[in-house]
Design a protein around this motif. Structure first.
Motif, short mmCIF file in Angstrom:
data_model
loop_
_atom_site.label_atom_id
_atom_site.label_comp_id
_atom_site.label_asym_id
_atom_site.label_seq_id
_atom_site.Cartn_x
_atom_site.Cartn_y
_atom_site.Cartn_z
N UNK A 66 0.88 -1.18 0.00
CA UNK A 66 0.00 0.00 0.00
C UNK A 66 0.92 1.23 0.00
N UNK A 67 0.58 2.21 -0.84
CA UNK A 67 1.38 3.43 -0.83
C UNK A 67 0.46 4.62 -0.55
N UNK A 68 0.89 5.46 0.39
CA UNK A 68 0.13 6.66 0.69
C UNK A 68 1.02 7.88 0.47
N UNK A 69 0.51 8.84 -0.27
CA UNK A 69 1.22 10.10 -0.40
C UNK A 69 0.37 11.18 0.26
N UNK A 70 0.96 11.88 1.22
CA UNK A 70 0.26 13.00 1.85
C UNK A 70 0.86 14.26 1.25
N UNK A 71 0.10 14.93 0.41
CA UNK A 71 0.66 16.07 -0.31
C UNK A 71 -0.45 17.01 -0.74
N UNK A 72 -0.57 17.23 -2.04
CA UNK A 72 -1.54 18.19 -2.55
C UNK A 72 -2.88 17.52 -2.83
N UNK A 73 -3.45 17.77 -4.00
CA UNK A 73 -4.79 17.25 -4.27
C UNK A 73 -4.76 16.11 -5.30
N UNK A 74 -5.59 15.11 -5.09
CA UNK A 74 -5.67 14.02 -6.06
C UNK A 74 -6.12 14.50 -7.44
N UNK A 75 -6.78 15.64 -7.46
CA UNK A 75 -7.29 16.13 -8.74
C UNK A 75 -6.17 16.46 -9.71
N UNK A 76 -5.01 16.82 -9.20
CA UNK A 76 -3.92 17.14 -10.12
C UNK A 76 -2.83 16.06 -10.16
N UNK A 77 -2.60 15.38 -9.04
CA UNK A 77 -1.43 14.52 -8.97
C UNK A 77 -1.70 13.04 -8.79
N UNK A 78 -2.96 12.64 -8.61
CA UNK A 78 -3.23 11.22 -8.36
C UNK A 78 -2.69 10.33 -9.47
N UNK A 79 -2.94 10.73 -10.71
CA UNK A 79 -2.54 9.91 -11.86
C UNK A 79 -1.03 9.67 -11.87
N UNK A 80 -0.28 10.71 -11.44
CA UNK A 80 1.18 10.61 -11.49
C UNK A 80 1.68 9.55 -10.51
N UNK A 81 1.18 9.62 -9.28
CA UNK A 81 1.63 8.66 -8.27
C UNK A 81 1.13 7.25 -8.60
N UNK A 82 -0.09 7.19 -9.16
CA UNK A 82 -0.61 5.88 -9.56
C UNK A 82 0.28 5.26 -10.63
N UNK A 83 0.74 6.10 -11.54
CA UNK A 83 1.60 5.61 -12.62
C UNK A 83 2.92 5.06 -12.06
N UNK A 84 3.47 5.80 -11.11
CA UNK A 84 4.72 5.37 -10.49
C UNK A 84 4.55 4.02 -9.80
N UNK A 85 3.43 3.87 -9.08
CA UNK A 85 3.16 2.59 -8.42
C UNK A 85 3.11 1.46 -9.45
N UNK A 86 2.39 1.72 -10.55
CA UNK A 86 2.28 0.69 -11.60
C UNK A 86 3.64 0.33 -12.15
N UNK A 87 4.47 1.36 -12.36
CA UNK A 87 5.81 1.11 -12.90
C UNK A 87 6.63 0.22 -11.97
N UNK A 88 6.33 0.35 -10.67
CA UNK A 88 7.08 -0.48 -9.71
C UNK A 88 6.36 -1.80 -9.44
N UNK A 89 5.32 -2.06 -10.24
CA UNK A 89 4.65 -3.35 -10.13
C UNK A 89 3.56 -3.41 -9.07
N UNK A 90 3.15 -2.24 -8.55
CA UNK A 90 2.07 -2.23 -7.57
C UNK A 90 0.79 -1.77 -8.24
N UNK A 91 -0.28 -2.51 -8.04
CA UNK A 91 -1.56 -2.14 -8.65
C UNK A 91 -1.93 -0.70 -8.25
#
Lengths: 561, 136
Positions: A66-91
């Motif tokens: 499970x990865x949690x990022x405490x930062x700004x808003x999911x409206x702008x950055x959720x896709x970015x962190x989700x992509x990084x997780x996928x790249x590292x093999x995490x759903x």
């Protein structure tokens, strides 16, 4: 087997944006000791190359699930962190975002201690939700590689040619027995002053020649079912009903000219005609007059029809110029409320009309011009709003400029397509700026005067826009939608059907299970993740993968910790 | 506890498309608000089951606010109409349970109404402060 949760929490300072208000090192210390949190770190910017790499490395190194990022808003950055997780093999659905900037540091910047406690609590809420997240798959569905266009006016023709030239099979359904729509009745196009038929005939010739295009004349849409990629449309002509399969649908049904019965003695006095009737007379050279009055804004911008017809002013200028140029001795009076000549070309067009001697008289909606029949001529009385003086005119023709109105069958067709109409009865696109020429329902697009009165240039532009949008899924070959859809726990489901009734997208159908009990079936590709079905389920059987009751309740329970 | 020392615990549900964006805009505009509230994002205000509101109020929350798109502007066509209709019934249910119905409120905040978001939250926090803690 209960999966062991290995949670990684990344807290962003966002430069000074969060770090100046919230005590981030304290947060890291506090969060670290929470059970199942195996890794916590702070970043200057989590969204920087460094921060993103750190997330990736820690997913490998600490075996995070499970990865949690405490930062700004999911409206702008959720896709970015989700992509990084996928790249590292995490759903990517095992990622949870906690907003401690817009919804904490920025709005509590004067209360640093309280803001820090709130941020801690928000992260805890995020952790409690993250524990209950499930890995999901985005839903992919094939696209049937053809398009259906409803309406064979200039909008439909342009869109059809564009799609067909890209190699896409196109079906056009037209209720009349000829192609061309309103444009067939128009004499000349403004600015160029070229006959409309020159332009239209060439388009129609290309249309008929094109092997990718099937034209269904004298046909109407009977029924529409399916969804993007897989529409099934029943069309009916005089003889039979056909089924057409299409991946996408473009609505190009056009509009009608308002026939102003009851206004200005229309159809009571012979010489009172509409602009479109004038166009026909001009086209066949049957129009002769020594003096003409044109009345603008007939049946528009009033209590019945609140909108401005948008192209009427220019139409009145065009036809007045044509009449004047045919015979410079003809007196032409335009009675107007306001002249809408937008843009540089149209402003010049208006100037030209003034220059060649067309008279403009402003009338007020409180004092409408009056019409009466004299022996040979028609008497028009108008009160000039600017000078305050009454003017009597004797003319051969009174031409009424009326707005375009929605086609009669808009209501019926919009119900079949499940797309909305505006209060005026035109089709309503998803968003004027963010999603123009497409409907909220995916796979259905819109162009031309079905949307709102527009001139040929604008209609053609919209047709290109709609065709290019429609071609994206067809060319791609598939559509993908979020995996965060509703699902039903059939063990709990009592088969009441509430979910089926509330779904705004018809994404739920009713089936019978092995024991002949009624159960909902979710059509993943149609589900837009609103969760309405979840909220009406009396059994708690309907749930939404990333917004389940359990997840929300766990967040509520963590609120005061 | 003295009423004036009472710091209520407020739960705000905001729909993803309008109100959450409105809340973000309030943040971007640096509009200062009391720290008492926690915001939970849902896809549509119509997703908020009445049970969630009741469970929140019975587990230590002093007030629940649901924010959605303005009527007629729902991203999901008609989700917020369900929110509105359900809200009326929920209020009478709360009264029946012995909970002041004013502890539950519905508001409409569009993506461009950051100021309105902050005003609604401030006002609600004040209202709940005036009512006092929810002791069940």
């Amino acid at each position: 087997m209960i999966e062991e949760k290995r949670i990684g929490v990344f807290i962003c300072r966002c430069g000074n944006n969060i770090g100046d208000v919230v005590d981030v090192p304290y947060l890291v210390d506090e969060i670290k000791s929470i059970p199942e949190v195996v890794y916590t770190e702070e970043n200057y910017y989590t969204c920087s190359e460094e921060g993103l790499n750190s997330i990736k490395n820690m997913i490998y190194e600490k075996n995070l699930n499970r990865v949690i990022v405490a930062a700004c808003t999911p409206r702008t950055h959720e896709w970015l962190f989700q992509k990084v997780c996928e790249e590292a093999g995490l759903n990517k659905y095992l990622f949870e975002f906690v907003n401690i900037r817009e919804q904490c540091s920025w709005i509590h910047s004067t209360e640093k201690e309280k803001a820090t406690e709130k941020a801690k609590n928000l992260i805890k809420m995020g952790i409690s939700k993250a524990k209950l997240l499930k890995p999901l798959k985005d839903i992919r569905s094939e696209i049937y590689p053809s398009a259906l266009i409803i309406g064979c006016g200039i909008a439909g023709i342009t869109a059809a040619l564009n799609l067909a030239n890209q190699g896409i099979q196109v079906h056009i359904v037209e209720k009349e027995n000829i192609c061309g729509g309103l444009l067939t009745e128009i004499n000349k196009l403004y600015q160029t002053s070229l006959p409309a038929s020159n332009f239209l005939d060439e388009k129609i010739k290309n249309l008929i020649k094109n092997r990718n295009i099937n034209i269904h004349l004298k046909s109407q849409v009977k029924d529409v079912s399916g969804y993007i990629g897989n529409f099934e449309v029943l069309i009916q002509n005089e003889k039979k009903i056909k089924t057409i399969k299409a991946g996408v649908i473009i609505v190009a049904t056009g509009a009608l000219e308002l026939k102003p019965y009851g206004l200005y003695k229309y159809k009571e006095i012979d010489g009172v005609i509409t602009q479109l009737e004038l166009e026909k007379m001009l086209k066949y050279n049957s129009f002769k007059a020594e003096s003409v009055v044109v009345i603008n804004c007939v049946g528009a911008r009033n209590e019945v029809r609140g909108y401005c017809g948008r192209i009427c002013c220019i139409t009145s200028l065009k036809n007045s110029i044509i009449i004047k140029e045919m015979n410079p001795d003809t007196e032409v009076y335009i009675l107007y409320r306001d002249i809408m000549a937008y843009g540089r070309e149209l402003e010049n067009y208006y100037k030209k009309a003034r220059k060649i001697g067309i008279n403009f008289i402003k009338y007020s909606p409180d004092n409408l011009p009056e019409i009466s029949l004299n022996e040979e001529t028609i008497d028009v009385y108008v009160l000039n709003e600017i000078t305050g003086k009454g003017i009597n005119l004797q003319v051969d023709y009174v031409i009424l400029t009326t707005p375009l109105i929605p086609a009669d069958d808009n209501t019926e067709l919009s119900k079949k397509l499940k797309v909305p109409l505006t209060n005026d009865g035109f089709y309503l696109e998803a968003h004027q700026k963010l999603r123009p020429v497409e409907f909220a329902n995916e796979g259905i697009y819109l162009c031309g005067t079905a949307r709102y009165p527009s001139n040929i240039t604008e209609t053609v532009l919209q047709a290109y826009a709609a065709a290019s949008k429609a071609s994206i899924p067809v060319k791609k070959g598939y559509v993908e939608t979020s995996g965060n859809i509703a699902y039903c726990d059939e063990e709990l489901c009592s088969g009441c059907g509430n979910c089926f009734f509330v779904c705004p997208f018809e994404a739920i159908s009713i089936k019978k299970d092995a024991e002949n009990k009624t159960k909902p079936e979710i059509i993943g590709i149609k589900c837009r993740c609103c969760g309405l079905c979840v909220s009406v389920c009396p059994d708690g059987a309907m749930q939404q993968n990333s917004f389940s009751d359990k997840q929300i309740l766990s967040m509520i329970k963590t609120m005061d910790e | 506890m003295e009423k004036k020392d009472f710091e209520p615990q407020i739960l705000v549900f905001a729909c993803n498309w309008c109100s959450y964006a409105g809340a973000d805009l309030a943040g971007i505009s640096r509009l200062q608000m009391p720290v008492n509230f926690r915001l939970i994002r849902v896809m549509c205000s119509g997703r908020v089951k009445p049970e969630l509101v009741v469970k929140a109020l019975t587990s230590g929350v002093d007030g629940v606010l649901i924010l959605g798109c303005h009527p007629g502007e729902c991203h999901y066509l008609n989700g917020n109409y369900y929110t509105r209709r359900r809200g009326i019934i929920l209020k009478s249910l709360l009264e029946y349970m012995g909970i002041e119905s004013s502890r539950f409120k519905i508001g409409w905040v569009s993506a461009s109404e950051g100021y309105k978001f902050s005003e609604i939250v401030k006002e609600f926090v004040k209202e709940i402060k005036d009512i006092g803690p929810l002791n069940l």
